[in-house]
Structure formats: structure tokens, C-alpha cells
Design a protein around this motif. Structure first.
Motif, PDB file in Angstrom:
ATOM      1  N   LYS A 202       1.285  -1.328   0.388  1.00 45.80           N
ATOM      2  CA  LYS A 202      -0.316   0.163  -0.087  1.00 45.80           C
ATOM      3  C   LYS A 202       1.028   1.271  -0.104  1.00 45.80           C
ATOM      4  O   LYS A 202       1.729   0.541   0.495  1.00 45.80           O
ATOM      5  CB  LYS A 202      -1.034   0.316   0.302  1.00 45.80           C
ATOM      6  CG  LYS A 202      -1.693  -0.470   1.228  1.00 45.80           C
ATOM      7  CD  LYS A 202      -2.888  -1.453   2.902  1.00 45.80           C
ATOM      8  CE  LYS A 202      -3.537  -1.781   2.837  1.00 45.80           C
ATOM      9  NZ  LYS A 202      -4.284  -1.829   3.959  1.00 45.80           N
ATOM     10  N   ALA A 203       0.216   2.172  -0.611  1.00 42.95           N
ATOM     11  CA  ALA A 203       0.815   3.737  -0.085  1.00 42.95           C
ATOM     12  C   ALA A 203       0.338   4.300  -0.189  1.00 42.95           C
ATOM     13  O   ALA A 203      -0.860   4.695  -0.997  1.00 42.95           O
ATOM     14  CB  ALA A 203       1.773   3.523  -1.568  1.00 42.95           C
ATOM     15  N   THR A 204       0.527   5.862   0.644  1.00 40.38           N
ATOM     16  CA  THR A 204       0.025   6.613   0.305  1.00 40.38           C
ATOM     17  C   THR A 204       0.423   7.879  -0.401  1.00 40.38           C
ATOM     18  O   THR A 204       1.912   7.991   0.610  1.00 40.38           O
ATOM     19  CB  THR A 204      -0.906   7.203   2.273  1.00 40.38           C
ATOM     20  OG1 THR A 204      -1.520   5.806   3.092  1.00 40.38           O
ATOM     21  CG2 THR A 204      -0.822   8.047   2.577  1.00 40.38           C
ATOM     22  N   ILE A 205       0.179   9.080  -0.896  1.00 41.09           N
ATOM     23  CA  ILE A 205       0.636  10.096  -2.104  1.00 41.09           C
ATOM     24  C   ILE A 205      -0.437  10.966  -0.787  1.00 41.09           C
ATOM     25  O   ILE A 205      -0.794  10.887  -1.719  1.00 41.09           O
ATOM     26  CB  ILE A 205       0.663  10.049  -3.017  1.00 41.09           C
ATOM     27  CG1 ILE A 205       1.469   8.284  -3.483  1.00 41.09           C
ATOM     28  CG2 ILE A 205       1.595  11.102  -3.549  1.00 41.09           C
ATOM     29  CD1 ILE A 205       0.939   7.613  -4.874  1.00 41.09           C
ATOM     30  N   SER A 206       0.849  12.238  -0.313  1.00 41.09           N
ATOM     31  CA  SER A 206       0.728  12.952   0.028  1.00 41.09           C
ATOM     32  C   SER A 206       1.038  14.302  -1.031  1.00 41.09           C
ATOM     33  O   SER A 206       1.922  14.417  -1.301  1.00 41.09           O
ATOM     34  CB  SER A 206       0.848  14.029   1.387  1.00 41.09           C
ATOM     35  OG  SER A 206       0.036  12.942   1.938  1.00 41.09           O
ATOM     36  N   LEU A 207       0.103  15.140  -1.682  1.00 44.24           N
ATOM     37  CA  LEU A 207       0.870  16.068  -2.657  1.00 44.24           C
ATOM     38  C   LEU A 207       0.210  17.598  -2.367  1.00 44.24           C
ATOM     39  O   LEU A 207      -1.101  17.876  -2.381  1.00 44.24           O
ATOM     40  CB  LEU A 207       0.456  15.560  -4.315  1.00 44.24           C
ATOM     41  CG  LEU A 207       0.770  14.452  -4.895  1.00 44.24           C
ATOM     42  CD1 LEU A 207       0.214  14.085  -6.217  1.00 44.24           C
ATOM     43  CD2 LEU A 207       2.522  14.675  -4.807  1.00 44.24           C
ATOM     44  N   GLY A 208       0.662  18.311  -1.932  1.00 45.18           N
ATOM     45  CA  GLY A 208       0.023  19.712  -1.234  1.00 45.18           C
ATOM     46  C   GLY A 208      -1.029  19.271  -0.485  1.00 45.18           C
ATOM     47  O   GLY A 208      -0.779  18.234   0.550  1.00 45.18           O
ATOM     48  N   SER A 209      -2.033  19.685  -0.214  1.00 45.56           N
ATOM     49  CA  SER A 209      -3.280  19.424   0.608  1.00 45.56           C
ATOM     50  C   SER A 209      -4.009  17.956  -0.148  1.00 45.56           C
ATOM     51  O   SER A 209      -5.146  17.475   0.598  1.00 45.56           O
ATOM     52  CB  SER A 209      -3.830  20.972   0.896  1.00 45.56           C
ATOM     53  OG  SER A 209      -4.955  20.682  -0.885  1.00 45.56           O
ATOM     54  N   GLU A 210      -3.519  17.323  -0.410  1.00 46.26           N
ATOM     55  CA  GLU A 210      -4.777  16.522  -1.764  1.00 46.26           C
ATOM     56  C   GLU A 210      -4.078  14.882  -1.065  1.00 46.26           C
ATOM     57  O   GLU A 210      -3.063  15.028  -0.959  1.00 46.26           O
ATOM     58  CB  GLU A 210      -4.570  16.219  -2.763  1.00 46.26           C
ATOM     59  CG  GLU A 210      -5.466  17.099  -2.938  1.00 46.26           C
ATOM     60  CD  GLU A 210      -5.308  17.738  -4.983  1.00 46.26           C
ATOM     61  OE1 GLU A 210      -5.753  16.578  -5.487  1.00 46.26           O
ATOM     62  OE2 GLU A 210      -5.607  19.003  -5.048  1.00 46.26           O
TER      63      GLU A 210
END
Length: 91
Positions: A16-24
Motif C-alpha cells: 500500500k502507498a499513501t501519496i500526499s501532494l499538497g493538501s490532496e
């Protein structure tokens, strides 16, 4: 207590991967196949998410980087270069 190996048919997502790009925040996961196949699948999903994010937040090309007022003031201060004369050699 015994350790139970997860087989490739297990419905539990192992990568699993969680990708945080800015506020998204975006999620990518894979739950079938070998670990190497799952890693590859999550990598592909992550690249697709990143491409979509860049495309969504891209600035249009026709917008100038500087306001026109600043660039026009600079143009007035710089003297234009004289045209280059080509020499004609007669043989």
C-alpha cells in the motif's frame, strides 16, 4: 503461535502507498500476485496519480512569467543592436 505465510491468492493487500501532494491525499494498493508484482503495480499507480496531478495543476503555456509592464520598461533601457551587415565577396 505460528507465522502464517500469505499466499498470492490472499485478498489482503500487502503493498500500500499513501501519496500526499499538497493538501490532496491519494492511495495506491495492490493485493494480487507476488510482492515484486505488487510493487510494480503500486509504482505504476503512483506514476499515474503524479501525472494526473501535474496535468491538473499545470499553468497554461500562454501566460507570461512576468507582467508586461516590467518587461516593457526593461526594453526601453536597452538599446537595440545595430543590424549585422553581410559582406559580399566578389570573386
Amino acid at each position: 503461535m505460528e507465522a502464517q505465510p500469505l499466499n498470492s491468492d490472499s485478498p489482503i493487500a500487502r503493498v500500500k502507498a499513501t501519496i500526499s501532494l499538497g493538501s490532496e491525499t491519494y492511495f495506491a494498493e495492490a493485493n494480487k500476485g507476488l510482492i515484486s508484482e505488487q510493487l510494480y503495480s503500486v509504482k505504476e499507480q503512483s506514476m499515474s496519480i503524479l501525472k494526473d496531478f501535474i496535468t491538473k495543476h499545470n499553468i497554461p503555456n500562454d501566460v507570461p512569467d512576468e507582467p508586461e509592464e516590467i518587461s516593457s520598461e526593461e526594453d526601453d533601457e536597452i538599446s537595440p543592436k545595430p543590424p549585422v551587415k553581410k559582406s559580399k565577396n566578389k570573386q
